[in-house]
Design a protein around this motif. Sequence first.
Motif, PDB file in Angstrom:
ATOM      1  N   GLY A  41       0.794  -1.029   0.119  1.00 36.69           N
ATOM      2  CA  GLY A  41      -0.123   0.119   0.010  1.00 36.69           C
ATOM      3  C   GLY A  41       0.882   1.127   0.052  1.00 36.69           C
ATOM      4  O   GLY A  41       0.603   2.131  -0.634  1.00 36.69           O
ATOM      5  N   GLU A  42       2.110   1.546   0.628  1.00 40.23           N
ATOM      6  CA  GLU A  42       2.933   2.222   0.833  1.00 40.23           C
ATOM      7  C   GLU A  42       3.302   2.794  -0.707  1.00 40.23           C
ATOM      8  O   GLU A  42       3.605   3.983  -0.991  1.00 40.23           O
ATOM      9  N   ASN A  43       3.221   1.803  -1.745  1.00 41.93           N
ATOM     10  CA  ASN A  43       3.824   2.189  -3.091  1.00 41.93           C
ATOM     11  C   ASN A  43       2.690   2.175  -4.113  1.00 41.93           C
ATOM     12  O   ASN A  43       2.926   2.255  -5.049  1.00 41.93           O
ATOM     13  N   LEU A  44       1.564   2.056  -3.512  1.00 41.70           N
ATOM     14  CA  LEU A  44       0.154   2.235  -4.319  1.00 41.70           C
ATOM     15  C   LEU A  44       0.326   3.686  -5.301  1.00 41.70           C
ATOM     16  O   LEU A  44       0.373   4.550  -4.823  1.00 41.70           O
ATOM     17  N   PHE A  45       0.320   3.527  -6.717  1.00 38.29           N
ATOM     18  CA  PHE A  45       0.313   4.398  -7.342  1.00 38.29           C
ATOM     19  C   PHE A  45       1.411   5.349  -7.109  1.00 38.29           C
ATOM     20  O   PHE A  45       1.463   6.520  -7.336  1.00 38.29           O
ATOM     21  N   ARG A  46       2.680   4.679  -6.785  1.00 35.18           N
ATOM     22  CA  ARG A  46       3.940   5.474  -6.333  1.00 35.18           C
ATOM     23  C   ARG A  46       4.220   6.384  -7.250  1.00 35.18           C
ATOM     24  O   ARG A  46       4.293   7.728  -6.914  1.00 35.18           O
ATOM     25  N   ASP A  47       4.173   6.368  -8.715  1.00 37.09           N
ATOM     26  CA  ASP A  47       4.813   7.404  -9.718  1.00 37.09           C
ATOM     27  C   ASP A  47       3.464   8.466  -9.817  1.00 37.09           C
ATOM     28  O   ASP A  47       4.234   9.437 -10.458  1.00 37.09           O
ATOM     29  N   TRP A  48       2.431   8.163  -9.678  1.00 37.51           N
ATOM     30  CA  TRP A  48       1.544   9.434  -9.765  1.00 37.51           C
ATOM     31  C   TRP A  48       1.398  10.209  -8.311  1.00 37.51           C
ATOM     32  O   TRP A  48       1.235  11.318  -8.326  1.00 37.51           O
ATOM     33  N   ALA A  53      11.910  13.059  -7.358  1.00 39.63           N
ATOM     34  CA  ALA A  53      12.591  13.098  -5.751  1.00 39.63           C
ATOM     35  C   ALA A  53      12.080  12.591  -4.469  1.00 39.63           C
ATOM     36  O   ALA A  53      12.467  12.765  -3.482  1.00 39.63           O
ATOM     37  N   GLY A  54      11.031  11.911  -4.680  1.00 41.77           N
ATOM     38  CA  GLY A  54      10.010  11.481  -3.691  1.00 41.77           C
ATOM     39  C   GLY A  54       9.148  12.528  -3.000  1.00 41.77           C
ATOM     40  O   GLY A  54       8.498  12.359  -2.001  1.00 41.77           O
ATOM     41  N   ASN A  55       8.984  13.515  -3.609  1.00 36.95           N
ATOM     42  CA  ASN A  55       7.995  14.640  -3.097  1.00 36.95           C
ATOM     43  C   ASN A  55       6.538  14.444  -3.242  1.00 36.95           C
ATOM     44  O   ASN A  55       6.263  13.845  -4.663  1.00 36.95           O
ATOM     45  N   LYS A  56       5.660  14.500  -2.469  1.00 38.63           N
ATOM     46  CA  LYS A  56       4.156  14.234  -2.862  1.00 38.63           C
ATOM     47  C   LYS A  56       3.893  15.185  -3.829  1.00 38.63           C
ATOM     48  O   LYS A  56       4.094  16.510  -4.274  1.00 38.63           O
ATOM     49  N   ASN A  57       3.203  14.487  -5.132  1.00 39.11           N
ATOM     50  CA  ASN A  57       2.555  15.286  -6.120  1.00 39.11           C
ATOM     51  C   ASN A  57       0.936  15.521  -5.575  1.00 39.11           C
ATOM     52  O   ASN A  57       0.052  14.892  -5.521  1.00 39.11           O
ATOM     53  N   GLU A  58       0.822  16.989  -5.229  1.00 35.57           N
ATOM     54  CA  GLU A  58      -0.156  17.474  -4.461  1.00 35.57           C
ATOM     55  C   GLU A  58      -1.514  17.556  -5.463  1.00 35.57           C
ATOM     56  O   GLU A  58      -2.535  17.346  -4.677  1.00 35.57           O
ATOM     57  N   GLU A  59      -1.313  17.356  -6.732  1.00 36.17           N
ATOM     58  CA  GLU A  59      -2.310  17.099  -7.584  1.00 36.17           C
ATOM     59  C   GLU A  59      -3.064  15.820  -7.682  1.00 36.17           C
ATOM     60  O   GLU A  59      -4.180  15.536  -8.019  1.00 36.17           O
ATOM     61  N   PHE A  60      -2.198  14.865  -7.179  1.00 38.55           N
ATOM     62  CA  PHE A  60      -2.817  13.531  -7.404  1.00 38.55           C
ATOM     63  C   PHE A  60      -3.635  13.150  -6.209  1.00 38.55           C
ATOM     64  O   PHE A  60      -3.718  13.561  -5.044  1.00 38.55           O
ATOM     65  N   VAL A  61      -4.974  12.538  -6.733  1.00 40.79           N
ATOM     66  CA  VAL A  61      -6.018  12.492  -5.712  1.00 40.79           C
ATOM     67  C   VAL A  61      -5.695  11.699  -4.362  1.00 40.79           C
ATOM     68  O   VAL A  61      -6.436  12.162  -3.507  1.00 40.79           O
TER      69      VAL A  61
END
Lengths: 200, 467
Positions: A41-48, A53-61
């Motif tokens: 679960g930790e890596n669910l939709f990891r690249d979205w 750099a491992g920063n959160k993509n704020e736009e992803f749901v």
Amino acid sequence: MSKLKFNILESTCVPLPLENTDTDQIIPARFLSAISREGFGENLFRDWRYDKAGNKNEEFVLNDPKFRGEILVAGKNFGCGSSREHAVWAIADYGFRAVVSSFFADIFRNNSLNNGLLPVVVPEEFLKRLLAMILEDPGTKVRIDLEKQDLTLLPTGESLKFEINPYKKECLLKGLDDIDYLLNIREMITAYEFRNTLRQ
Amino acid sequence: MGPATLFDKIWDIHVVRSIEGGPDVLYIDRHFIHEVTSPQAFDGLRARGITVFRPGKTTATADHNIPTREQELPIKDELSRKQVETLNHNCSEFGIEYFGLNHPKNGIVHVVGPELGYTLPGTTIVCGDSHTSTHGAFGTIAFGIGTSEVEMVLASQCVLQPKPKKMKITVNGSLQKGVTAKDIILYIISKISAGGATGFFVEYCGAAIEALSMEGRMTVCNMSIEMGARGGLIAPDFTTYEYLNRIPSVESRPDFKSLLLRWRSLKSDEGAVFDRELEFDASKIRPMITFGTNPGMGMAIDDTIPDAESQGEGKASFLKSLDYMGFKPGEKILGYPIDYVFLGSCTNGRIEDLRAFAQFVKGRKKAPGVTALIVPGSKRVEQQAIREGLDKILKDAGFELRQPGCSSCLAMNEDKIPAGKYAVSTSNRNFEGRQGPGSRTLLASPLTAAAAAITGKITNPADLLKN
């Protein structure tokens, strides 16, 4: 071995309006080296979910605090591509208990059913409306009743029947397991093999 | 009994029991396993305290998570090494045949099965890998399964499966110069979309399919899953018998003659009913390439990318996909510079693919800016290539023949395409990040890959083919 039972689920939803979401997006191949079923679960939709750099993509749901819930609502042909069951383990481990879409890839659907994650197929037009409703009001609650095979939009009371294989429904409701079933008919399988020795 | 499809004939005799209102209990003649999707299944057996029901019917190979250089040395990546060691350990514990690294029979599971004669007409085959559909080329019901189902097969030699619907895809006519089996399947998928055959099992027929070698047929069946099909199969014919007749372990079977007789009956009856039928004209197919992030997003190599308005509801997904690829709607990509070329995988990693690539690059030189990964599908393919001198032809043209494995098709090992780079790839999936995070995959045939490797650009191979 008994599995997690599924009966009634009432929850808000997480919308993923994209089509053709493949299992490589759900869990990228580089996380498949694990030899257990846990922690995907930790890596669910990891690249979205995260940038390089491992920063959160704020736009992803999944990173949007507005959207929470145990039901994932996704565009058509969800779970296509690789047969990796890790995709289902990741979705379940993250906390989802049902996925709603207008159709699922076959292997993904089987894998879901084998792990107590309920795939709910709804008509395309209904899916479109449901997604719009959730996007407009993230508090929209949906009730899924497996016994009755219906999905209800709680705000409007609109209800819709969904299909599920009766055997699989029974397994989910009672937490039964296919392997127990198969082990119980090993004698029948042996008899089948005997009948077919001439054939092979 | 009325006329039956080939699929029905094979499926029906493998049903041990039909569950009332439920799936069929389907008997599996051959089960393949690999390191990535099997460890949790073996753990399941141990948790239940049970053994493998028919260990002789399962075969294991290490392919997904292995390096394609220095296979003689221990695997450097710790997790990969542990996963491969786990497969080895599980196979010894449960008495399963195992082709580990450096074993002369090692290779990609779907290349190894057919070349060893394990893939036979009229049988059922499963593997925890969606490209198991490859084996359908022999007139076999073969499909990919999840790990829970791998555990079912280990425990009982059966899987519970709902019977899929049937689709017939006929490809009439003959192919033009520079057009291959890979182009046929990319063309079909581009016509019916990445989900267009979901719920179906496909039978491919027609003159263009019959004219294909077994290798070509495997390429077609391999990508059935990329349009959502449960699998694809082709009725066995003289080409199939010839191929199997060359495999010593098959040809030397005491029952070979009676097998041949039985194989001859493996075809759909005249008038058999399919749930859906499609027809295509092979002469209209040009070399294909994908421009998006699912295998349905393909076009003839000299076509323009469709415009977004034509995509209806899928417009947002379509634009997201093009944005990822760095392409625009309405754009032509012929002549576009590329960075990597990958020849290999269970789709195009067989000897015929290496021959086609080598023949094409013979006497030419790899473009300086291109990095190429040339990966044979198995140890046997590698050895055959060396016997035929293909390694030397490749070397003279600036290419290196690597060691077998799935390699850059799913990039679990170090064979990754860097972020933002373009790879013309003979594999089967162009999903985002499939060949490494941020990688941009253009699926194509071995000939198109060879043309790109030589020119450094997306190039129509037909323009460069020697007569």
